[in-house]
Design a protein around this motif. Structure first.
Motif, mmCIF file in Angstrom:
data_model
loop_
_atom_site.group_PDB
_atom_site.id
_atom_site.type_symbol
_atom_site.label_atom_id
_atom_site.label_comp_id
_atom_site.label_asym_id
_atom_site.label_seq_id
_atom_site.Cartn_x
_atom_site.Cartn_y
_atom_site.Cartn_z
ATOM 1 N N SER A 281 0.786 -1.226 -0.117
ATOM 2 C CA SER A 281 -0.162 0.176 -0.111
ATOM 3 C C SER A 281 1.083 1.156 -0.170
ATOM 4 O O SER A 281 0.276 2.375 -0.514
ATOM 5 C CB SER A 281 -0.937 -0.141 1.165
ATOM 6 N N LEU A 282 2.016 1.071 0.408
ATOM 7 C CA LEU A 282 3.045 2.263 0.167
ATOM 8 C C LEU A 282 3.331 2.491 -1.040
ATOM 9 O O LEU A 282 3.921 3.549 -1.365
ATOM 10 C CB LEU A 282 4.182 2.124 1.281
ATOM 11 N N LEU A 283 3.633 1.611 -2.008
ATOM 12 C CA LEU A 283 4.170 1.599 -3.039
ATOM 13 C C LEU A 283 3.172 2.186 -4.078
ATOM 14 O O LEU A 283 2.860 1.380 -5.291
ATOM 15 C CB LEU A 283 4.924 0.291 -3.607
ATOM 16 N N LYS A 284 2.636 3.321 -3.755
ATOM 17 C CA LYS A 284 1.708 3.721 -4.911
ATOM 18 C C LYS A 284 1.946 4.409 -6.073
ATOM 19 O O LYS A 284 1.216 4.740 -6.787
ATOM 20 C CB LYS A 284 0.474 4.671 -4.066
ATOM 21 N N GLY A 285 3.459 4.787 -6.060
ATOM 22 C CA GLY A 285 4.029 5.451 -7.238
ATOM 23 C C GLY A 285 3.915 6.864 -7.091
ATOM 24 O O GLY A 285 5.023 7.565 -7.239
ATOM 25 N N SER A 286 2.647 7.535 -6.959
ATOM 26 C CA SER A 286 2.528 8.952 -7.148
ATOM 27 C C SER A 286 2.667 9.680 -5.702
ATOM 28 O O SER A 286 1.760 9.237 -4.831
ATOM 29 C CB SER A 286 1.452 9.247 -7.574
ATOM 30 N N TYR A 287 3.423 10.606 -5.385
ATOM 31 C CA TYR A 287 3.526 11.121 -4.154
ATOM 32 C C TYR A 287 3.648 12.884 -4.306
ATOM 33 O O TYR A 287 3.780 13.222 -5.564
ATOM 34 C CB TYR A 287 4.842 10.702 -3.498
ATOM 35 N N GLY A 288 3.466 13.666 -3.209
ATOM 36 C CA GLY A 288 3.648 14.820 -3.259
ATOM 37 C C GLY A 288 2.747 15.794 -2.481
ATOM 38 O O GLY A 288 1.705 15.338 -2.085
ATOM 39 N N ASN A 289 3.151 16.889 -2.118
ATOM 40 C CA ASN A 289 2.389 17.891 -1.614
ATOM 41 C C ASN A 289 3.086 19.409 -1.962
ATOM 42 O O ASN A 289 4.132 19.359 -2.206
ATOM 43 C CB ASN A 289 1.987 17.656 -0.245
ATOM 44 N N GLY A 290 2.394 20.260 -1.416
ATOM 45 C CA GLY A 290 3.044 21.761 -1.501
ATOM 46 C C GLY A 290 3.293 21.946 -3.183
ATOM 47 O O GLY A 290 4.270 22.848 -3.162
ATOM 48 N N GLY A 291 2.583 21.541 -4.170
ATOM 49 C CA GLY A 291 2.889 21.904 -5.514
ATOM 50 C C GLY A 291 3.955 21.157 -5.999
ATOM 51 O O GLY A 291 4.219 21.294 -7.299
ATOM 52 N N VAL A 292 4.296 20.058 -5.522
ATOM 53 C CA VAL A 292 5.449 19.039 -5.958
ATOM 54 C C VAL A 292 4.826 17.552 -6.108
ATOM 55 O O VAL A 292 4.513 17.289 -5.031
ATOM 56 C CB VAL A 292 6.999 19.120 -5.087
ATOM 57 N N SER A 293 4.842 17.218 -7.114
ATOM 58 C CA SER A 293 4.193 16.041 -7.362
ATOM 59 C C SER A 293 5.320 15.032 -8.001
ATOM 60 O O SER A 293 5.929 15.580 -8.892
ATOM 61 C CB SER A 293 2.828 15.961 -7.956
ATOM 62 N N PHE A 294 5.469 13.598 -7.784
ATOM 63 C CA PHE A 294 6.466 12.899 -8.437
ATOM 64 C C PHE A 294 6.043 11.585 -8.479
ATOM 65 O O PHE A 294 5.260 10.947 -7.414
ATOM 66 C CB PHE A 294 7.505 13.228 -7.737
ATOM 67 N N ASN A 295 6.467 10.675 -9.314
ATOM 68 C CA ASN A 295 6.120 9.188 -9.551
ATOM 69 C C ASN A 295 7.315 8.725 -9.416
ATOM 70 O O ASN A 295 8.316 8.799 -10.093
ATOM 71 C CB ASN A 295 5.332 9.273 -10.840
ATOM 72 N N MET A 302 6.634 16.940 -11.433
ATOM 73 C CA MET A 302 5.950 18.015 -11.787
ATOM 74 C C MET A 302 5.912 18.966 -10.764
ATOM 75 O O MET A 302 5.465 18.662 -9.576
ATOM 76 C CB MET A 302 4.635 17.728 -12.165
ATOM 77 N N VAL A 303 6.092 20.171 -10.932
ATOM 78 C CA VAL A 303 6.309 21.235 -9.812
ATOM 79 C C VAL A 303 5.461 22.518 -10.377
ATOM 80 O O VAL A 303 5.551 23.155 -11.260
ATOM 81 C CB VAL A 303 7.870 21.893 -9.672
ATOM 82 N N ASP A 304 4.051 22.798 -9.539
ATOM 83 C CA ASP A 304 3.226 23.726 -9.875
ATOM 84 C C ASP A 304 3.942 24.819 -9.127
ATOM 85 O O ASP A 304 3.869 25.104 -7.832
ATOM 86 C CB ASP A 304 1.815 23.476 -9.141
#
Length: 698
Positions: A281-295, A302-304
């Motif tokens: 369940s930890l290995l979901k691939g996509s992570y991020g918060n605060g404008g930064v998301s990554f796989n 991707m940086v907003d």
């Protein structure tokens, strides 16, 4: 309609004598009027013909890519409006399409060919330039309306003012192992500049800016974690083997007991833990918060930038660098910390799974031990014959005399024989080996429980049945002794320093965390590219004195400037090129890349002039700053004055063709002088009139 006619003739009232003061006042007024109209006439006539030259220039995309000036690339285009001060308002607009980009190839030395479409992908945009004879100029480009106003206008179908800059092909191959697919996506970007006879202002819009890239250093999460977990599984199997630490914890108790039979039990310890399920369940691939998301599977980031900065991209101060060290550190440290936190979470999940893992212990032995034979003495009675002489009854002669003679002469040899004359009994004893049956020894140990329970000395079930040499040897072994030894070994082998969990930490550091940290923040890393090789500036405002074909003081507003190169410098503005460079000359003290840079791209640039002495924010109604405030306090409405200088400079103002542009200040001064003369003449005339026209008593 009727009006009452008032006769101009009539009987004068009072004295008609004019004093010298009256005559002086009248003369002064007459001089003022005559002088005023005499001086104003040329100015008024000139104002009707020209009140100042103006210049406007707009281009959506400009700059330099691998030495190619985009200003010279067919299909990109610019719009220019010029007015020498004697012309009606000049307006030029151009809806820019970038279909030609696909056919445009940048040819470089050494045979390198780079399709421009690989670098730039834009939607349809507008470009607008307006120059009026009153010295006012206006330029805008990007997602603008048909009249040049900033906003999503009806320019064409498609994403108006959107732009994608693909910078991957501009980076050196030495960074391919840590960074690929570097792109900047800009949404609804536009810029405008407004100028008049003394000042200019700039504004821009940027709906969104997204920086994206991929890093192999943070990709293939599942395979990296699976590899680390496989190492744990292997260690668990090894620990539970007969020669493993857990097996030895059982052997260590049984072997002294089994010494009497000279053998050891066959010990197996199975630790059943589904570690892959525990962390899945930890290995979901996509992570991020605060404008930064990554796989972490693909390595895509991707940086907003708007969300990351926590502010509206449309309200940033002039010349704001988006990729500051603080911002880059926030992006990359956030990713690194997420990877490290993920590794910690994986370790925590694995430890919990191990503590709850089912443990089954079995120890088996089935042994037959041969006994030594027993020797016994066996006695028996036997009959033993007695050998003796036996007399023969046959002899020669007769009678008494014959018998005697025969006995004396021949009977001595032939009349006596040896034979059994009888029997006797004798006892004979022998040593006889007695074979004893083999003695069976058995061990049957079974312990079942989870790891934590066993560490605490309890088990779901436990037995230890031991019989040695057919039960002839008493062991006195308690199964709790086995549980205690096993629990201690489990705790040490799994959770102590150097145990299974520690090995997992080391594996995750080696295969997951360290590559991410090194690839993102180490030498020749993503940080190297984003900090030292890439610059993204927003609301770029620049002011300079042009010495080109169009001379004067210019102001430019650039919505976004993206630069890629080997280092930043302030040694000149390489971003002004082509038509703009030839017309306006080079700006000085403006941020740019040195000649070692590979690309500088200006997105949505608007230029106005040539009378810009100060630069104010679009909402300002007066010249602000320390030079315009009587108290010396800077006004918050100031945008920027001159790059590199906090004070307003007294710059010369030139019009097209070198003609000095008229300014409102000169006309105002002249009018003030005329008004003063008229006021003085009126005063003296009034005084003379009062003296010659006394008040009526009625």
């Amino acid at each position: 309609m009727f009006t009452q006619h008032i006769p101009r003739t009539g009987k004068p009232v009072g004295n008609t004598k004019h004093t010298p003061a009256v005559r002086f006042g009248a003369a002064l007024g007459t001089v003022a009027l005559v002088s005023g109209f005499t001086l104003i006439a040329p100015v008024a006539a000139s104002a009707e013909e020209t009140t100042g030259a103006s210049y406007a220039y707009a281009e959506f995309l400009s700059g330099d890519v691998l030495g190619t000036d985009l200003g010279n690339v067919a299909g990109l285009g610019q719009v220019v409006a010029t007015n020498n001060g004697n012309q009606p308002r000049q307006v030029h607009r151009d809806p820019l399409t970038v279909d030609a980009l696909g056919a445009t190839v940048l040819h470089q030395p050494g045979g390198l060919q780079l399709p421009l479409l690989d670098v730039v992908d834009a939607g349809v945009v507008n470009q607008y330039a307006e120059a009026d004879k009153n010295g006012e100029s206006f330029a805008s480009t990007g997602a603008i309306q048909d009249d040049g106003g900033i906003g999503i206008g009806n320019v064409a179908s498609g994403p108006a003012g959107d732009l994608t800059l693909d910078l991957d092909s501009l980076l050196d191959n030495e960074f391919a192992s840590v960074l690929t697919d570097l792109k900047l996506d800009l949404d609804a970007v536009s810029a405008r500049a407004d100028g008049n006879m003394t000042s200019a202002s700039g504004d821009y819009t940027l709906a969104d800016a997204t920086l994206s890239f991929s890093s192999p250093a943070i990709s293939k999460l599942t395979s990296k974690v699976t590899s680390a977990l496989s190492g744990v599984d292997s260690k668990l199997v090894s620990l539970g083997g007969d020669n493993g630490a857990l097996g030895n914890s059982i052997d260590g108790i049984l072997d002294p007991v089994l010494g009497v039979v000279g053998s050891s039990a066959d010990v197996k310890v199975v630790v059943d833990a589904d570690l892959d399920k525990a962390v899945s369940s930890l290995l979901k691939g996509s992570y991020g918060n605060g404008g930064v998301s990554f796989n972490l599977e693909t390595g895509a980031v991707m940086v907003d930038l708007e969300t990351l900065l926590g502010s509206d991209l449309n309200d940033l101060p002039p010349n704001t660098e988006l990729l500051t060290d603080v911002v880059v550190n926030k992006i990359l440290t956030g990713i690194s910390e997420t990877v490290a936190t993920l590794a910690d979470d994986i370790v925590d999940r694995v430890e919990l799974a191990l503590r709850d893992a089912n443990v089954e212990v079995s120890a088996k032995l089935n042994l037959l031990t041969a006994q030594d034979p027993v020797q016994n003495t066996v006695c028996r009675d036997i009959r033993v014959p007695i050998i003796g002489d036996i007399l023969n009854g046959d002899s020669t002669g007769g009678g008494l005399v014959g018998g005697l003679l025969g006995g004396l002469t021949g009977g001595l040899t032939d009349g006596v024989t040896q034979g059994i004359i009888g029997y006797t009994t004798d006892t004979v004893c022998d040593l006889v080996d007695t074979v004893l049956p083999d003695l069976r020894s058995t061990v049957d140990v079974s312990i079942i429980g989870n790891v934590d329970d066993l560490i605490n000395g309890t088990a779901v079930s436990a037995k230890a049945n031991i019989s040695l040499l057919g039960g002839t040897v008493k062991t006195g072994l308690n199964v709790k002794t086995l549980i205690g030894s096993l629990g201690q070994s489990l705790n040490t082998s799994l959770f102590s320093n150097g145990g299974v969990v520690t090995s997992l930490v080391n594996s995750l550091n080696t295969g997951l965390v360290n590559p991410a940290v090194t690839g993102l923040l180490g030498n020749n890393s993503v940080a190297t590219v984003l900090r030292d090789l890439v610059s993204i500036k927003v609301n770029v405002q620049e002011q300079w004195t042009s010495t080109g074909a169009v001379s004067g003081d210019m102001f430019s507003e650039t919505a976004v400037r993206m630069s890629v190169g080997s280092g930043l410098t302030t040694a000149g503005l390489s971003s002004a090129g082509g038509l703009l460079n030839g017309a306006l000359g080079q700006a000085t003290a403006a941020p740019s890349f040195a000649s070692t840079g590979v690309a500088t791209l200006n997105v949505a640039r608007a230029v106005v002039g040539p009378n810009v002495q100060t630069v104010v924010d679009p909402g300002c109604t007066e010249n602000c700053g320390t030079g315009g405030d009587p108290d010396g306090d800077p006004d918050p409405c100031v945008g920027i004055c001159v790059v590199g200088d906090s004070d307003f400079l007294d710059l010369p103002t030139y019009a097209l063709g070198g003609q000095l542009a008229y300014t409102g200040a000169g006309v105002a001064t002249l009018l003030a002088l005329i008004v003063a003369l008229l006021a003085a003449g009126a005063y003296f005339a009034r005084q003379g009139y009062l003296r010659t026209h006394p008040k009526s008593e009625l």
